[in-house]
Design a protein around this motif. Sequence first.
Motif, PDB file in Angstrom:
ATOM      1  N   GLY A  38       0.790  -1.217   0.000  1.00  0.00           N
ATOM      2  CA  GLY A  38       0.000   0.000   0.000  1.00  0.00           C
ATOM      3  C   GLY A  38       0.824   1.270   0.000  1.00  0.00           C
ATOM      4  O   GLY A  38       0.343   2.354  -0.306  1.00  0.00           O
ATOM      5  N   LYS A  39       2.089   1.117   0.316  1.00  0.00           N
ATOM      6  CA  LYS A  39       2.934   2.311   0.393  1.00  0.00           C
ATOM      7  C   LYS A  39       3.836   2.327  -0.842  1.00  0.00           C
ATOM      8  O   LYS A  39       4.552   1.347  -1.076  1.00  0.00           O
ATOM      9  CB  LYS A  39       3.782   2.217   1.674  1.00  0.00           C
ATOM     10  CG  LYS A  39       4.319   3.535   2.163  1.00  0.00           C
ATOM     11  CD  LYS A  39       4.915   3.415   3.560  1.00  0.00           C
ATOM     12  CE  LYS A  39       6.146   2.509   3.562  1.00  0.00           C
ATOM     13  NZ  LYS A  39       6.845   2.403   4.834  1.00  0.00           N
ATOM     14  N   PRO A  40       3.718   3.354  -1.676  1.00  0.00           N
ATOM     15  CA  PRO A  40       4.563   3.344  -2.873  1.00  0.00           C
ATOM     16  C   PRO A  40       6.039   3.334  -2.503  1.00  0.00           C
ATOM     17  O   PRO A  40       6.464   4.009  -1.563  1.00  0.00           O
ATOM     18  CB  PRO A  40       4.176   4.635  -3.602  1.00  0.00           C
ATOM     19  CG  PRO A  40       3.483   5.477  -2.601  1.00  0.00           C
ATOM     20  CD  PRO A  40       2.924   4.572  -1.535  1.00  0.00           C
ATOM     21  N   ARG A  41       6.766   2.506  -3.245  1.00  0.00           N
ATOM     22  CA  ARG A  41       8.210   2.468  -3.007  1.00  0.00           C
ATOM     23  C   ARG A  41       8.831   3.626  -3.763  1.00  0.00           C
ATOM     24  O   ARG A  41       8.634   3.776  -4.959  1.00  0.00           O
ATOM     25  CB  ARG A  41       8.804   1.157  -3.540  1.00  0.00           C
ATOM     26  CG  ARG A  41       8.785   0.052  -2.531  1.00  0.00           C
ATOM     27  CD  ARG A  41       9.467  -1.146  -3.077  1.00  0.00           C
ATOM     28  NE  ARG A  41       8.904  -1.489  -4.393  1.00  0.00           N
ATOM     29  CZ  ARG A  41       9.139  -2.652  -5.000  1.00  0.00           C
ATOM     30  NH1 ARG A  41       9.907  -3.538  -4.432  1.00  0.00           N
ATOM     31  NH2 ARG A  41       8.616  -2.899  -6.168  1.00  0.00           N
ATOM     32  N   ILE A  42       9.523   4.423  -3.098  1.00  0.00           N
ATOM     33  CA  ILE A  42      10.147   5.562  -3.766  1.00  0.00           C
ATOM     34  C   ILE A  42      11.584   5.182  -4.134  1.00  0.00           C
ATOM     35  O   ILE A  42      12.402   4.857  -3.278  1.00  0.00           O
ATOM     36  CB  ILE A  42      10.128   6.827  -2.863  1.00  0.00           C
ATOM     37  CG1 ILE A  42       8.701   7.126  -2.362  1.00  0.00           C
ATOM     38  CG2 ILE A  42      10.707   8.017  -3.609  1.00  0.00           C
ATOM     39  CD1 ILE A  42       7.671   7.441  -3.445  1.00  0.00           C
ATOM     40  N   VAL A  43      11.834   5.245  -5.442  1.00  0.00           N
ATOM     41  CA  VAL A  43      13.196   5.013  -5.911  1.00  0.00           C
ATOM     42  C   VAL A  43      13.951   6.333  -5.745  1.00  0.00           C
ATOM     43  O   VAL A  43      13.441   7.390  -6.073  1.00  0.00           O
ATOM     44  CB  VAL A  43      13.185   4.596  -7.394  1.00  0.00           C
ATOM     45  CG1 VAL A  43      14.601   4.454  -7.925  1.00  0.00           C
ATOM     46  CG2 VAL A  43      12.418   3.299  -7.574  1.00  0.00           C
ATOM     47  N   LYS A  44      15.115   6.198  -5.235  1.00  0.00           N
ATOM     48  CA  LYS A  44      15.926   7.410  -5.047  1.00  0.00           C
ATOM     49  C   LYS A  44      16.134   8.094  -6.397  1.00  0.00           C
ATOM     50  O   LYS A  44      16.484   7.428  -7.369  1.00  0.00           O
ATOM     51  CB  LYS A  44      17.288   7.041  -4.439  1.00  0.00           C
ATOM     52  CG  LYS A  44      17.295   7.170  -2.912  1.00  0.00           C
ATOM     53  CD  LYS A  44      18.698   7.189  -2.373  1.00  0.00           C
ATOM     54  CE  LYS A  44      19.100   5.811  -1.835  1.00  0.00           C
ATOM     55  NZ  LYS A  44      20.517   5.548  -1.803  1.00  0.00           N
ATOM     56  N   PRO A  45      15.908   9.406  -6.473  1.00  0.00           N
ATOM     57  CA  PRO A  45      16.069  10.093  -7.759  1.00  0.00           C
ATOM     58  C   PRO A  45      17.415   9.798  -8.414  1.00  0.00           C
ATOM     59  O   PRO A  45      17.481   9.613  -9.630  1.00  0.00           O
ATOM     60  CB  PRO A  45      15.957  11.575  -7.399  1.00  0.00           C
ATOM     61  CG  PRO A  45      15.205  11.605  -6.118  1.00  0.00           C
ATOM     62  CD  PRO A  45      15.515  10.322  -5.396  1.00  0.00           C
ATOM     63  N   GLY A  46      18.445   9.709  -7.594  1.00  0.00           N
ATOM     64  CA  GLY A  46      19.773   9.435  -8.147  1.00  0.00           C
ATOM     65  C   GLY A  46      19.812   8.129  -8.917  1.00  0.00           C
ATOM     66  O   GLY A  46      20.312   8.079 -10.056  1.00  0.00           O
ATOM     67  N   THR A  47      19.238   7.086  -8.340  1.00  0.00           N
ATOM     68  CA  THR A  47      19.217   5.773  -8.992  1.00  0.00           C
ATOM     69  C   THR A  47      18.452   5.840 -10.301  1.00  0.00           C
ATOM     70  O   THR A  47      18.878   5.325 -11.331  1.00  0.00           O
ATOM     71  CB  THR A  47      18.536   4.743  -8.063  1.00  0.00           C
ATOM     72  OG1 THR A  47      18.986   4.959  -6.726  1.00  0.00           O
ATOM     73  CG2 THR A  47      18.817   3.334  -8.508  1.00  0.00           C
ATOM     74  N   PHE A  48      17.280   6.509 -10.232  1.00  0.00           N
ATOM     75  CA  PHE A  48      16.435   6.631 -11.412  1.00  0.00           C
ATOM     76  C   PHE A  48      17.180   7.332 -12.548  1.00  0.00           C
ATOM     77  O   PHE A  48      17.223   6.850 -13.679  1.00  0.00           O
ATOM     78  CB  PHE A  48      15.157   7.410 -11.050  1.00  0.00           C
ATOM     79  CG  PHE A  48      14.258   7.661 -12.223  1.00  0.00           C
ATOM     80  CD1 PHE A  48      13.386   6.680 -12.676  1.00  0.00           C
ATOM     81  CD2 PHE A  48      14.288   8.880 -12.891  1.00  0.00           C
ATOM     82  CE1 PHE A  48      12.563   6.910 -13.762  1.00  0.00           C
ATOM     83  CE2 PHE A  48      13.466   9.120 -13.991  1.00  0.00           C
ATOM     84  CZ  PHE A  48      12.605   8.126 -14.420  1.00  0.00           C
ATOM     85  N   TYR A  49      17.783   8.466 -12.253  1.00  0.00           N
ATOM     86  CA  TYR A  49      18.450   9.238 -13.312  1.00  0.00           C
ATOM     87  C   TYR A  49      19.696   8.530 -13.854  1.00  0.00           C
ATOM     88  O   TYR A  49      20.007   8.626 -15.033  1.00  0.00           O
ATOM     89  CB  TYR A  49      18.757  10.667 -12.840  1.00  0.00           C
ATOM     90  CG  TYR A  49      17.499  11.509 -12.779  1.00  0.00           C
ATOM     91  CD1 TYR A  49      16.766  11.768 -13.944  1.00  0.00           C
ATOM     92  CD2 TYR A  49      17.018  12.012 -11.570  1.00  0.00           C
ATOM     93  CE1 TYR A  49      15.593  12.505 -13.895  1.00  0.00           C
ATOM     94  CE2 TYR A  49      15.840  12.753 -11.519  1.00  0.00           C
ATOM     95  CZ  TYR A  49      15.142  13.003 -12.684  1.00  0.00           C
ATOM     96  OH  TYR A  49      13.986  13.722 -12.643  1.00  0.00           O
ATOM     97  N   ILE A  50      20.357   7.801 -12.997  1.00  0.00           N
ATOM     98  CA  ILE A  50      21.520   7.045 -13.480  1.00  0.00           C
ATOM     99  C   ILE A  50      21.069   5.967 -14.453  1.00  0.00           C
ATOM    100  O   ILE A  50      21.644   5.787 -15.527  1.00  0.00           O
ATOM    101  CB  ILE A  50      22.325   6.444 -12.290  1.00  0.00           C
ATOM    102  CG1 ILE A  50      23.127   7.541 -11.591  1.00  0.00           C
ATOM    103  CG2 ILE A  50      23.285   5.329 -12.786  1.00  0.00           C
ATOM    104  CD1 ILE A  50      23.751   7.117 -10.269  1.00  0.00           C
ATOM    105  N   TYR A  51      19.975   5.305 -14.113  1.00  0.00           N
ATOM    106  CA  TYR A  51      19.462   4.242 -14.984  1.00  0.00           C
ATOM    107  C   TYR A  51      18.998   4.807 -16.332  1.00  0.00           C
ATOM    108  O   TYR A  51      19.353   4.291 -17.390  1.00  0.00           O
ATOM    109  CB  TYR A  51      18.318   3.500 -14.284  1.00  0.00           C
ATOM    110  CG  TYR A  51      17.919   2.219 -14.980  1.00  0.00           C
ATOM    111  CD1 TYR A  51      18.793   1.136 -15.022  1.00  0.00           C
ATOM    112  CD2 TYR A  51      16.683   2.098 -15.608  1.00  0.00           C
ATOM    113  CE1 TYR A  51      18.440  -0.043 -15.671  1.00  0.00           C
ATOM    114  CE2 TYR A  51      16.329   0.914 -16.264  1.00  0.00           C
ATOM    115  CZ  TYR A  51      17.211  -0.149 -16.285  1.00  0.00           C
ATOM    116  OH  TYR A  51      16.862  -1.304 -16.922  1.00  0.00           O
ATOM    117  N   VAL A  52      18.216   5.902 -16.263  1.00  0.00           N
ATOM    118  CA  VAL A  52      17.734   6.527 -17.509  1.00  0.00           C
ATOM    119  C   VAL A  52      18.927   7.057 -18.318  1.00  0.00           C
ATOM    120  O   VAL A  52      18.996   6.889 -19.531  1.00  0.00           O
ATOM    121  CB  VAL A  52      16.722   7.661 -17.209  1.00  0.00           C
ATOM    122  CG1 VAL A  52      16.367   8.429 -18.476  1.00  0.00           C
ATOM    123  CG2 VAL A  52      15.449   7.074 -16.596  1.00  0.00           C
ATOM    124  N   GLY A  53      19.863   7.649 -17.615  1.00  0.00           N
ATOM    125  CA  GLY A  53      21.060   8.167 -18.292  1.00  0.00           C
ATOM    126  C   GLY A  53      21.823   7.058 -19.010  1.00  0.00           C
ATOM    127  O   GLY A  53      22.301   7.235 -20.136  1.00  0.00           O
TER     128      GLY A  53
END
Length: 221
Positions: A38-53
């Motif tokens: 029920g609680k959204p898992r928040i991916v750390k912005p850093g991890t997200f941007y590194i992956y997209v990058g």
Amino acid sequence: MEDSAGVLALLKIVYTIYVFAVLSLIYWFAKGVSNPKGKPRIVKPGTFYIYVGLLIFVGVSIHIFTFNKIPWVETDFKRHTIEKDPSFDKSKQMYNIIARQNKDRNSPNHGEQKFILPKDRLNADGMLEIECGKYVVFDVVSEDLTYGFGLFRQDGSMVTQMQVNPGSRNDLMWQFHKNGVYHIRSTEYSGAKGGRHMTIKNAVVVKGCDVDDSRSMLGGN
Ligand SMILES: [Cu+2]
């Protein structure tokens, strides 16, 4: 030298892997928003941007590493010097082709569109005969509509093509590295009466190479 069929086979594999990598991002996001706790898992912005990058980096790299493999790139870059070179014999290496619609209202074929090959350049079999490895230019003039000009193998796969616009220069330089017999076909829709007439079967024959184009041997495979 790789041909378009080889490039396509390689890119099919490369892009399948790449698409799965991109899909994993969507999966990751979907898992986050549909977290059963029920609680959204928040991916750390850093991890997200590194992956997209990383995905962007790989995507761009695919272009950089494969562009030398694309068979027409080298020719396109060099063609202005090739054409100006005294060894380039226009009378032998250039083909003037016309794409035209029948405008005779009294003709039963009124409206029909077709390619007209240079008659004086056809060999005994009625084909444009091209020497292996020689640069050739297909100069296609349209007197009315927008057409396409494409070369196709016997198995239906495409070797190369260009758009043919009226009132502009449409020419395609090409170099063949395999023996084969190729069809000419329009690659643009130019009206209901264009379709079946805009095909010339076995219009081009390439001779003198060490290798055969296994996808384009006449009567073969
Ligand atoms: Cu691209």
